[in-house]
Write an enzyme that holds these catalytic residues in place. Structure first.
Site, PDB file in Angstrom:
ATOM      1  N   CYS A 192       0.947  -1.127   0.135  1.00  0.00           N
ATOM      2  CA  CYS A 192      -0.099  -0.141  -0.208  1.00  0.00           C
ATOM      3  C   CYS A 192       0.942   1.270   0.159  1.00  0.00           C
ATOM      4  O   CYS A 192       1.840   1.053   0.090  1.00  0.00           O
ATOM      5  CB  CYS A 192      -0.860   0.093   1.328  1.00  0.00           C
ATOM      6  N   ARG A 245       1.516   1.875  -6.002  1.00  0.00           N
ATOM      7  CA  ARG A 245       1.579   0.926  -4.910  1.00  0.00           C
ATOM      8  C   ARG A 245       0.396   0.063  -4.469  1.00  0.00           C
ATOM      9  O   ARG A 245       0.387  -1.023  -3.753  1.00  0.00           O
ATOM     10  CB  ARG A 245       2.259   1.618  -3.575  1.00  0.00           C
ATOM     11  N   TRP A 248      -3.598  -2.162  -1.370  1.00  0.00           N
ATOM     12  CA  TRP A 248      -3.486  -3.282  -2.022  1.00  0.00           C
ATOM     13  C   TRP A 248      -3.861  -4.343  -0.941  1.00  0.00           C
ATOM     14  O   TRP A 248      -3.005  -4.368  -0.105  1.00  0.00           O
ATOM     15  CB  TRP A 248      -2.059  -3.455  -2.631  1.00  0.00           C
ATOM     16  N   ASN A 288       0.849   0.156   5.981  1.00  0.00           N
ATOM     17  CA  ASN A 288       1.373  -0.649   5.250  1.00  0.00           C
ATOM     18  C   ASN A 288       2.098  -1.876   5.557  1.00  0.00           C
ATOM     19  O   ASN A 288       3.141  -1.540   6.394  1.00  0.00           O
ATOM     20  CB  ASN A 288       2.067   0.185   4.011  1.00  0.00           C
ATOM     21  N   GLY A 289       1.719  -3.032   5.403  1.00  0.00           N
ATOM     22  CA  GLY A 289       2.439  -4.122   5.798  1.00  0.00           C
ATOM     23  C   GLY A 289       1.488  -5.181   6.336  1.00  0.00           C
ATOM     24  O   GLY A 289      -0.055  -5.175   6.191  1.00  0.00           O
ATOM     25  N   GLU A 326      11.339 -12.571 -19.586  1.00  0.00           N
ATOM     26  CA  GLU A 326      11.046 -11.100 -19.167  1.00  0.00           C
ATOM     27  C   GLU A 326       9.877 -10.784 -20.313  1.00  0.00           C
ATOM     28  O   GLU A 326       8.889 -10.175 -19.655  1.00  0.00           O
ATOM     29  CB  GLU A 326      12.372 -10.491 -19.241  1.00  0.00           C
ATOM     30  N   LYS A 338       6.210  -9.608 -18.965  1.00  0.00           N
ATOM     31  CA  LYS A 338       5.658  -8.005 -19.414  1.00  0.00           C
ATOM     32  C   LYS A 338       4.349  -8.096 -20.066  1.00  0.00           C
ATOM     33  O   LYS A 338       3.314  -7.677 -19.606  1.00  0.00           O
ATOM     34  CB  LYS A 338       6.582  -7.230 -20.469  1.00  0.00           C
ATOM     35  N   GLU A 355       1.591  -9.526 -17.386  1.00  0.00           N
ATOM     36  CA  GLU A 355       1.295  -8.572 -16.146  1.00  0.00           C
ATOM     37  C   GLU A 355       0.569  -7.519 -16.597  1.00  0.00           C
ATOM     38  O   GLU A 355      -0.213  -6.704 -15.807  1.00  0.00           O
ATOM     39  CB  GLU A 355       2.647  -8.457 -15.343  1.00  0.00           C
ATOM     40  N   HIS A 396      10.150 -31.599 -25.248  1.00  0.00           N
ATOM     41  CA  HIS A 396       9.909 -32.310 -23.933  1.00  0.00           C
ATOM     42  C   HIS A 396       8.494 -31.919 -23.459  1.00  0.00           C
ATOM     43  O   HIS A 396       8.163 -32.305 -22.304  1.00  0.00           O
ATOM     44  CB  HIS A 396      11.084 -32.147 -23.085  1.00  0.00           C
ATOM     45  N   LYS A 398       3.647  -2.039  -7.506  1.00  0.00           N
ATOM     46  CA  LYS A 398       4.891  -1.896  -7.805  1.00  0.00           C
ATOM     47  C   LYS A 398       6.168  -2.490  -6.722  1.00  0.00           C
ATOM     48  O   LYS A 398       7.017  -3.003  -6.902  1.00  0.00           O
ATOM     49  CB  LYS A 398       5.299  -0.310  -7.936  1.00  0.00           C
TER      50      LYS A 398
HETATM   51  C1  AGP Z   1       7.902  -6.710 -12.815  1.00  0.00           C
HETATM   52  O1  AGP Z   1       7.467  -5.962 -14.193  1.00  0.00           O
HETATM   53  C2  AGP Z   1       7.065  -6.561 -11.817  1.00  0.00           C
HETATM   54  N1  AGP Z   1       6.691  -5.298 -11.167  1.00  0.00           N
HETATM   55  C3  AGP Z   1       7.556  -7.511 -10.718  1.00  0.00           C
HETATM   56  O2  AGP Z   1       7.763  -8.890 -11.013  1.00  0.00           O
HETATM   57  C4  AGP Z   1       9.169  -7.101  -9.911  1.00  0.00           C
HETATM   58  O3  AGP Z   1       9.954  -7.239 -10.737  1.00  0.00           O
HETATM   59  C5  AGP Z   1       9.303  -7.881  -8.719  1.00  0.00           C
HETATM   60  O4  AGP Z   1       8.135  -7.750  -7.632  1.00  0.00           O
HETATM   61  C6  AGP Z   1      10.461  -7.565  -8.015  1.00  0.00           C
HETATM   62  O5  AGP Z   1      10.529  -6.287  -7.747  1.00  0.00           O
HETATM   63  P1  AGP Z   1      11.827  -5.575  -7.064  1.00  0.00           P
HETATM   64  O6  AGP Z   1      12.876  -5.697  -8.062  1.00  0.00           O
HETATM   65  O7  AGP Z   1      11.572  -4.301  -6.463  1.00  0.00           O
HETATM   66  O8  AGP Z   1      12.568  -6.418  -5.914  1.00  0.00           O
END
Ligand code: AGP
Length: 607
Positions: free
Chosen positions: A2, A28, A75, A101-102, A479, A483, A486, A502, A602
């Site tokens: 959050c 966030r 969140w 937050n937590g 990667e 992208k 997500e 396989h 994020k």
């Molecule tokens: C990637 O696009 C995502 N936002 C997510 O997988 C991110 O890479 C992951 O949460 C790790 O975050 P960090 O690099 O801040 O540790």
């Protein structure tokens, strides 16, 4: 997960300031939002489920009285995204308001205890135990700050908190344990926030709070105390070099597209890091008996690519491990001879920090690579490097991913030097090549943006995508897949092309798009065979190729061309660019907001 914000000014209303700051923290978490202020002996609250703009239309978040207030963008972890679970949460008599937050791990037993004492709960959240605990302590005659302190001592788990009260209406109390919390020092005003962009337009003077610290904010001063012994901590503000502009869209429709276009700058910055720390990290890596590269999501993909770089350049075997599996998969093998290179753009990802904590307790050496000054990772690392990519607001990592790769490449080169595995000419050649990569990325973006729009349009109704690569391009494929999934929510699978026979090839039927990442390296020949296998079964071949690679171009239904020649070990830095653009335009074509993908946030600060 959050975003929390607190603001205390000498005079005037702070509601609008809080609203704007929450907008800057919305990446966030964005399933509900709320604000509270204290004024005239009363706490005023506005909160609702939904994104900030929607709730503002409904409730007008600028309209609360008072110059002391807190806010929260959520969140959900405990309690569905509904009004009653939105923050702030209050005590029974509505004299205390808390944003958090937590995760409070022992909230259930605290709740039972408080309900037996007559407290009435309105939400399903873990957070709501905090104002009731403080209220209970007040009932026992404790002064407010002691009531907060005793309440905090009962909490297990993680928290960043901002608290206001009618009992001491000229103060904000904030506290931190594991979740990030930064103070902003303004002129006749003080702020606290989960992240620096929240108060950057108001001040660039920041004070990072450490775990188990409480701060008492008044409009013209702040006091930091250690939770357990109440010792006062004197900490001067640091000046943040990020400008508010850096945290804005600068004319782009989304932060993600802006950040994709910022990669050349971020890469140049990552090539200007201090030699001292890179050399120190290289020395630790060279000396280590075993090296674990630990991270999550995109950062893990950077670690996977780095394992190829360390092996091919420095003959150093390293073990890339997904942080949430670190303890189970390899914990017992970690010891004083182990070195952990933890990679995290936010520096706050709970799974990565938990792996680091575990390794530290087994006397391993911790090295950190992050993008956030003062983040937790910087404080638990023996040596760390801040990659200087500037704030990344889009939830999908782009510029921080490629910058991580170029920092890890420099580390591999330095370990190679230390080990005498590379000639001085080759070192010079590689350093020239690294210097030129930002230009190659610039050209790759210019050449492929329009193409990405067209190919996204062509395949926007595809139900699944396959991503394949060989060698270091396995990391690029993973990667690219992440992208796309997500931000456009299209199912996609990624695997080493050699694995397709396989199992995964059974997915192929006419029209299925298969995206092949094909730098002209040692794997080039074999991947052509994999393309043929898929093509023979009707797959639509989309390839990412080096400029002028006619062989694969002929086999492809569509292709992205990466200009110039690049060494295999650096190829993910340029070959991932068309995949970032493709994912971005696919999300936009499907009408989704790439900056705030559903169910994501994020910085993942819970395990
Ligand atoms: C990637 O696009 C995502 N936002 C997510 O997988 C991110 O890479 C992951 O949460 C790790 O975050 P960090 O690099 O801040 O540790």
């Amino acid at each position: 997960m959050c975003g929390i914000f607190g603001c205390i000014c000498k005079d005037g209303n702070v509601a609008k300031l809080i609203h704007e700051a929450l907008k800057r923290l919305e990446y966030r978490g964005y399933d509900s939002v709320g604000e509270a202020t204290v004024f005239g002996g009363k706490i005023y609250v506005k909160k609702e489920q939904g994104k900030i703009d929607e709730v503002h239309k409904l409730l007008n978040l600028d309209d609360l009285p008072g110059s002391v207030g807190i806010g929260h963008t959520r969140w959900a972890t405990h309690g569905a995204p509904r009004r009653e679970n939105a923050h702030p949460h209050l005590d029974c008599d509505e004299n205390i308001a808390v944003v958090h937050n937590g995760i409070i791990e022992n909230f259930a037993e605290l709740k039972v205890e408080l309900e037996e004492l007559g407290h009435v709960f309105k939400s399903k959240t873990d957070t709501e135990v905090i104002p009731h605990l403080i209220e209970e302590n007040l009932k026992h005659g404790l002064p407010f700050i002691d009531a907060v302190r005793e309440a905090l001592k009962r909490l297990e788990g993680s928290y960043a908190l901002a608290i206001i009260t009618t009992v001491e209406p000229d103060k904000i109390i904030c506290a931190r344990k594991e979740s990030p919390l930064i103070l902003g020092v303004g002129r006749d005003s003080m702020y606290c926030a989960s992240d620096i962009p929240a108060f950057l337009p108001l001040t660039n003077k920041a004070v990072i709070l450490d775990d188990y610290e409480i701060a008492i904010l008044q409009h013209d001063k702040y006091e930091i105390r250690r939770l357990e012994n109440w010792e006062q901590i004197l900490r001067e503000p640091e000046t943040i070099t990020w400008t508010p502009e850096m945290a804005k869209k600068q004319g782009y429709p989304h932060f993600m597209l802006k950040e994709i276009h910022e990669q050349p700058i971020a890469l140049r910055n990552a090539l200007r890091l201090q030699d001292l720390y890179l050399d120190l990290m290289a020395t630790f890596l060279d000396r280590a008996k075993n090296v674990f590269l630990v991270a999550c999501g995109s950062s893990y993909h950077a670690c996977l690519a780095a394992s190829y770089m360390f092996s091919k350049l420095a003959y150093l075997p390293t073990y890339p491990i997904i942080a949430s599996e670190f303890i189970e998969q390899t914990g017992m093998a970690v010891n004083i001879d182990s070195t952990i290179l933890a990679v995290s753009q936010s520096g706050e990802t709970a799974d990565t920090l938990a792996a680091v904590e575990y390794a530290r307790n087994r006397a391993a050496t911790i090295l950190g690579l992050t993008n956030v000054v003062g983040s937790t990772l910087t404080r638990v690392s023996r040596v760390y490097v801040v990659q200087q990519s500037g704030p990344e607001i889009g939830v999908a990592a782009t510029k921080t991913f490629t910058a991580q790769l170029i920092v890890l490449a420099q580390l591999a080169l330095r370990v190679a030097k230390l080990r005498g595995k590379i000639s001085s000419q080759e070192i010079k050649r590689i350093e020239r090549e690294l210097k030129n990569i930002p230009n190659m990325v610039e050209e790759t973006i210019r050449r492929n943006e329009e193409k990405a729009k067209q190919i996204a349009e062509k395949y926007k109704d595809s139900k699944v995508f396959l991503f394949l690569g060989r060698g270091i391009s396995v990391a690029t494929a993973l990667e690219g897949r992440l992208k796309l999934m997500e931000i456009s929510y299209v199912p996609a699978v990624a695997f080493p092309a050699g694995e397709s026979k396989h199992g995964p090839i059974s997915l192929v039927e006419p029209g299925i798009p298969a995206i092949f990442i094909c730098p002209r390296d040692e794997t080039h020949k074999t991947i052509i065979g994999n393309i043929m296998e898929m093509k023979a079964r009707g797959a639509s071949i989309i390839s990412v190729i080096e400029e002028g690679d006619e062989e694969i171009k002929q086999l492809s239904d569509d292709y992205f061309e990466v200009p110039g020649k690049i060494s295999e070990v650096f190829s993910p830095i340029t070959f991932v660019i068309p995949l970032q653009l493709f994912a971005y335009y696919m999300a936009v074509k499907k009408g989704y907001n790439p900056d705030m993908p559903r169910n994501l946030a994020k910085s993942v600060t819970v395990k």
